[in-house]
Write a protein that holds these residues in place. Structure first.
Motif, PDB file in Angstrom:
ATOM      1  N   LEU A 190      35.066  47.389  64.272  1.00 13.33           N
ATOM      2  CA  LEU A 190      34.625  48.686  64.796  1.00 13.33           C
ATOM      3  C   LEU A 190      33.260  48.584  65.472  1.00 13.33           C
ATOM      4  CD1 LEU A 190      36.094  50.863  61.990  1.00 13.33           C
ATOM      5  CD2 LEU A 190      36.649  51.035  64.415  1.00 13.33           C
ATOM      6  N   ILE A 191      32.388  47.730  64.974  1.00 12.07           N
ATOM      7  CA  ILE A 191      31.103  47.495  65.643  1.00 12.07           C
ATOM      8  C   ILE A 191      31.355  46.880  67.020  1.00 12.07           C
ATOM      9  CG2 ILE A 191      28.973  46.120  65.581  1.00 12.07           C
ATOM     10  CD1 ILE A 191      29.009  46.598  62.493  1.00 12.07           C
ATOM     11  N   GLU A 192      32.292  45.955  67.085  1.00 12.06           N
ATOM     12  CA  GLU A 192      32.655  45.356  68.383  1.00 12.06           C
ATOM     13  C   GLU A 192      33.165  46.433  69.337  1.00 12.06           C
ATOM     14  OE1 GLU A 192      33.487  42.472  71.376  1.00 12.06           O
ATOM     15  OE2 GLU A 192      32.129  42.499  69.664  1.00 12.06           O
ATOM     16  N   TRP A 193      34.017  47.329  68.832  1.00  9.70           N
ATOM     17  CA  TRP A 193      34.531  48.422  69.666  1.00  9.70           C
ATOM     18  C   TRP A 193      33.384  49.275  70.207  1.00  9.70           C
ATOM     19  CZ3 TRP A 193      34.364  53.799  69.041  1.00  9.70           C
ATOM     20  CH2 TRP A 193      35.164  54.530  69.923  1.00  9.70           C
ATOM     21  N   LEU A 194      32.387  49.530  69.377  1.00  6.17           N
ATOM     22  CA  LEU A 194      31.254  50.367  69.781  1.00  6.17           C
ATOM     23  C   LEU A 194      30.330  49.688  70.783  1.00  6.17           C
ATOM     24  CD1 LEU A 194      30.297  51.894  66.342  1.00  6.17           C
ATOM     25  CD2 LEU A 194      30.732  53.216  68.412  1.00  6.17           C
ATOM     26  N   LEU A 195      30.072  48.412  70.592  1.00  6.27           N
ATOM     27  CA  LEU A 195      29.003  47.758  71.339  1.00  6.27           C
ATOM     28  C   LEU A 195      29.455  46.846  72.477  1.00  6.27           C
ATOM     29  CD1 LEU A 195      26.657  46.822  68.338  1.00  6.27           C
ATOM     30  CD2 LEU A 195      26.652  48.894  69.741  1.00  6.27           C
ATOM     31  N   ALA A 196      30.730  46.478  72.516  1.00  2.54           N
ATOM     32  CA  ALA A 196      31.198  45.528  73.531  1.00  2.54           C
ATOM     33  C   ALA A 196      31.185  46.146  74.928  1.00  2.54           C
ATOM     34  CB  ALA A 196      32.615  45.068  73.191  1.00  2.54           C
ATOM     35  N   ASP A 197      30.854  45.330  75.903  1.00  5.53           N
ATOM     36  CA  ASP A 197      30.926  45.771  77.297  1.00  5.53           C
ATOM     37  C   ASP A 197      32.378  46.032  77.695  1.00  5.53           C
ATOM     38  OD1 ASP A 197      28.175  45.633  77.679  1.00  5.53           O
ATOM     39  OD2 ASP A 197      28.260  43.517  78.276  1.00  5.53           O
ATOM     40  N   ASP A 198      33.264  45.167  77.215  1.00  7.12           N
ATOM     41  CA  ASP A 198      34.695  45.312  77.475  1.00  7.12           C
ATOM     42  C   ASP A 198      35.342  45.765  76.158  1.00  7.12           C
ATOM     43  OD1 ASP A 198      37.192  45.228  78.651  1.00  7.12           O
ATOM     44  OD2 ASP A 198      37.410  43.046  78.425  1.00  7.12           O
ATOM     45  N   GLN A 199      35.361  47.065  75.949  1.00  4.22           N
ATOM     46  CA  GLN A 199      35.801  47.656  74.683  1.00  4.22           C
ATOM     47  C   GLN A 199      37.268  47.325  74.381  1.00  4.22           C
ATOM     48  OE1 GLN A 199      35.833  52.029  74.464  1.00  4.22           O
ATOM     49  NE2 GLN A 199      34.217  51.803  72.950  1.00  4.22           N
ATOM     50  N   PRO A 200      37.554  46.752  73.202  1.00  2.00           N
ATOM     51  CA  PRO A 200      38.945  46.465  72.850  1.00  2.00           C
ATOM     52  C   PRO A 200      39.759  47.749  72.713  1.00  2.00           C
ATOM     53  CG  PRO A 200      37.439  45.698  71.124  1.00  2.00           C
ATOM     54  CD  PRO A 200      36.621  46.378  72.162  1.00  2.00           C
ATOM     55  N   ASP A 201      41.035  47.648  73.004  1.00  2.00           N
ATOM     56  CA  ASP A 201      41.968  48.758  72.871  1.00  2.00           C
ATOM     57  C   ASP A 201      42.185  49.069  71.381  1.00  2.00           C
ATOM     58  OD1 ASP A 201      44.119  50.458  74.203  1.00  2.00           O
ATOM     59  OD2 ASP A 201      45.290  49.324  72.729  1.00  2.00           O
ATOM     60  N   ILE A 202      42.393  50.329  71.058  1.00  2.00           N
ATOM     61  CA  ILE A 202      42.597  50.751  69.668  1.00  2.00           C
ATOM     62  C   ILE A 202      43.811  50.047  69.057  1.00  2.00           C
ATOM     63  CG2 ILE A 202      43.114  52.715  68.155  1.00  2.00           C
ATOM     64  CD1 ILE A 202      40.223  52.645  69.349  1.00  2.00           C
ATOM     65  N   ASP A 203      44.907  49.935  69.801  1.00  2.00           N
ATOM     66  CA  ASP A 203      46.089  49.253  69.280  1.00  2.00           C
ATOM     67  C   ASP A 203      45.794  47.786  68.968  1.00  2.00           C
ATOM     68  OD1 ASP A 203      47.711  51.506  69.296  1.00  2.00           O
ATOM     69  OD2 ASP A 203      48.419  51.136  71.340  1.00  2.00           O
ATOM     70  N   GLU A 204      44.949  47.180  69.786  1.00  2.00           N
ATOM     71  CA  GLU A 204      44.565  45.786  69.538  1.00  2.00           C
ATOM     72  C   GLU A 204      43.729  45.685  68.263  1.00  2.00           C
ATOM     73  OE1 GLU A 204      42.639  42.029  71.985  1.00  2.00           O
ATOM     74  OE2 GLU A 204      42.203  44.061  72.658  1.00  2.00           O
ATOM     75  N   LEU A 205      42.805  46.614  68.074  1.00  2.00           N
ATOM     76  CA  LEU A 205      42.013  46.632  66.836  1.00  2.00           C
ATOM     77  C   LEU A 205      42.919  46.772  65.620  1.00  2.00           C
ATOM     78  CD1 LEU A 205      38.954  48.966  67.593  1.00  2.00           C
ATOM     79  CD2 LEU A 205      38.960  46.477  67.384  1.00  2.00           C
ATOM     80  N   VAL A 206      43.874  47.686  65.702  1.00  2.00           N
ATOM     81  CA  VAL A 206      44.800  47.905  64.588  1.00  2.00           C
ATOM     82  C   VAL A 206      45.585  46.631  64.312  1.00  2.00           C
ATOM     83  CG1 VAL A 206      46.854  49.176  63.822  1.00  2.00           C
ATOM     84  CG2 VAL A 206      44.959  50.408  64.921  1.00  2.00           C
ATOM     85  N   ALA A 207      46.129  46.004  65.347  1.00  2.00           N
ATOM     86  CA  ALA A 207      46.934  44.787  65.174  1.00  2.00           C
ATOM     87  C   ALA A 207      46.117  43.665  64.525  1.00  2.00           C
ATOM     88  CB  ALA A 207      47.495  44.328  66.520  1.00  2.00           C
ATOM     89  N   VAL A 208      44.889  43.476  64.978  1.00  2.00           N
ATOM     90  CA  VAL A 208      44.041  42.422  64.420  1.00  2.00           C
ATOM     91  C   VAL A 208      43.690  42.748  62.959  1.00  2.00           C
ATOM     92  CG1 VAL A 208      41.764  41.331  64.558  1.00  2.00           C
ATOM     93  CG2 VAL A 208      43.124  41.650  66.633  1.00  2.00           C
ATOM     94  N   ALA A 209      43.341  43.986  62.685  1.00  2.00           N
ATOM     95  CA  ALA A 209      42.996  44.376  61.317  1.00  2.00           C
ATOM     96  C   ALA A 209      44.189  44.218  60.373  1.00  2.00           C
ATOM     97  CB  ALA A 209      42.473  45.808  61.289  1.00  2.00           C
ATOM     98  N   VAL A 210      45.371  44.606  60.825  1.00  2.00           N
ATOM     99  CA  VAL A 210      46.585  44.439  60.003  1.00  2.00           C
ATOM    100  C   VAL A 210      46.824  42.955  59.735  1.00  2.00           C
ATOM    101  CG1 VAL A 210      49.112  44.671  60.004  1.00  2.00           C
ATOM    102  CG2 VAL A 210      47.676  46.622  60.646  1.00  2.00           C
ATOM    103  N   HIS A 211      46.656  42.133  60.747  1.00  2.00           N
ATOM    104  CA  HIS A 211      46.826  40.689  60.591  1.00  2.00           C
ATOM    105  C   HIS A 211      45.858  40.141  59.536  1.00  2.00           C
ATOM    106  CE1 HIS A 211      47.532  36.489  61.716  1.00  2.00           C
ATOM    107  NE2 HIS A 211      46.219  36.357  61.746  1.00  2.00           N
TER     108      HIS A 211
END
Length: 194
Positions: A164-185
């Protein structure tokens, strides 16, 4: 309005002002004067509501955590009663709720760290509450190894926070579905189910 209603109204106006100002420009850059100006109350009225900026930040952080816990607990309870169903539902609910308002995400995952010792205990209580939720959601299912379930829960919570910090601060913000998939993994690997 009664005196109690006026106090509650001022308190809520300060919480609303802090929700925006503590998210940006941030806790350390936000003065009591600026909070009062935004909330349209006097400095004296501020101290009738809160003992200081730190107490206001703690109240705001705790509100965000309570709302998040409620959303996640509801999603887990309504999910298919499999470990995979609970994990996916809980993670998606948390990520979607947290990212639905960048201010909430920023207060819970960036400003909580930048505030120094101000929120140490509040943050520890929040992590403990989420760890219990993970432990309870996975209690009916054996771990893939002899690992301590609580420590696994703490590890996956830390990973989710960093995503979630990456989502907030990244220049190229990851997609929410991608965050969910990585977190589930990460959760599934940590729990030894994948």
């Amino acid at each position: 309005m009664s005196a109690e209603q006026r106090l509650a109204d001022r308190r809520e106006r300060l919480m609303t002002a802090a929700y925006t100002l503590y998210a940006k420009p941030g806790f350390t850059a936000t003065t009591i004067e600026r909070l009062c100006s935004e909330a349209r109350i006097s400095n004296r009225a501020f101290y009738e509501c809160f003992g200081g900026r730190e107490e206001l930040l703690q109240a705001l952080h705790e509100r965000c955590v309570e709302e998040s816990l409620s959303v996640v607990a509801k999603a887990v309870a309504e999910a298919p009663q499999t470990l995979d169903g609970r994990v996916k539902a809980g993670i998606r609910a948390y990520i979607e709720f947290t990212t639905a308002d960048w201010r909430r995400a920023r207060i819970m995952h960036v400003e909580v760290r930048r505030s120094g010792d101000v929120l140490t205990l509040s943050r520890q209580r929040a992590v403990a509450s989420f760890a219990r939720l993970v432990e309870e959601a996975s209690a009916d299912f054996p771990l893939g190894s002899d690992l301590n379930r609580r420590l696994v829960a703490l590890g996956v919570i830390g990973a989710l926070q960093e995503l979630l910090i990456e989502w907030l601060l990244a220049d190229d913000q990851p997609d929410i579905d991608e965050l969910v998939a990585v977190a589930v993994h990460i959760f599934n690997r940590s729990l030894g189910t994948a």
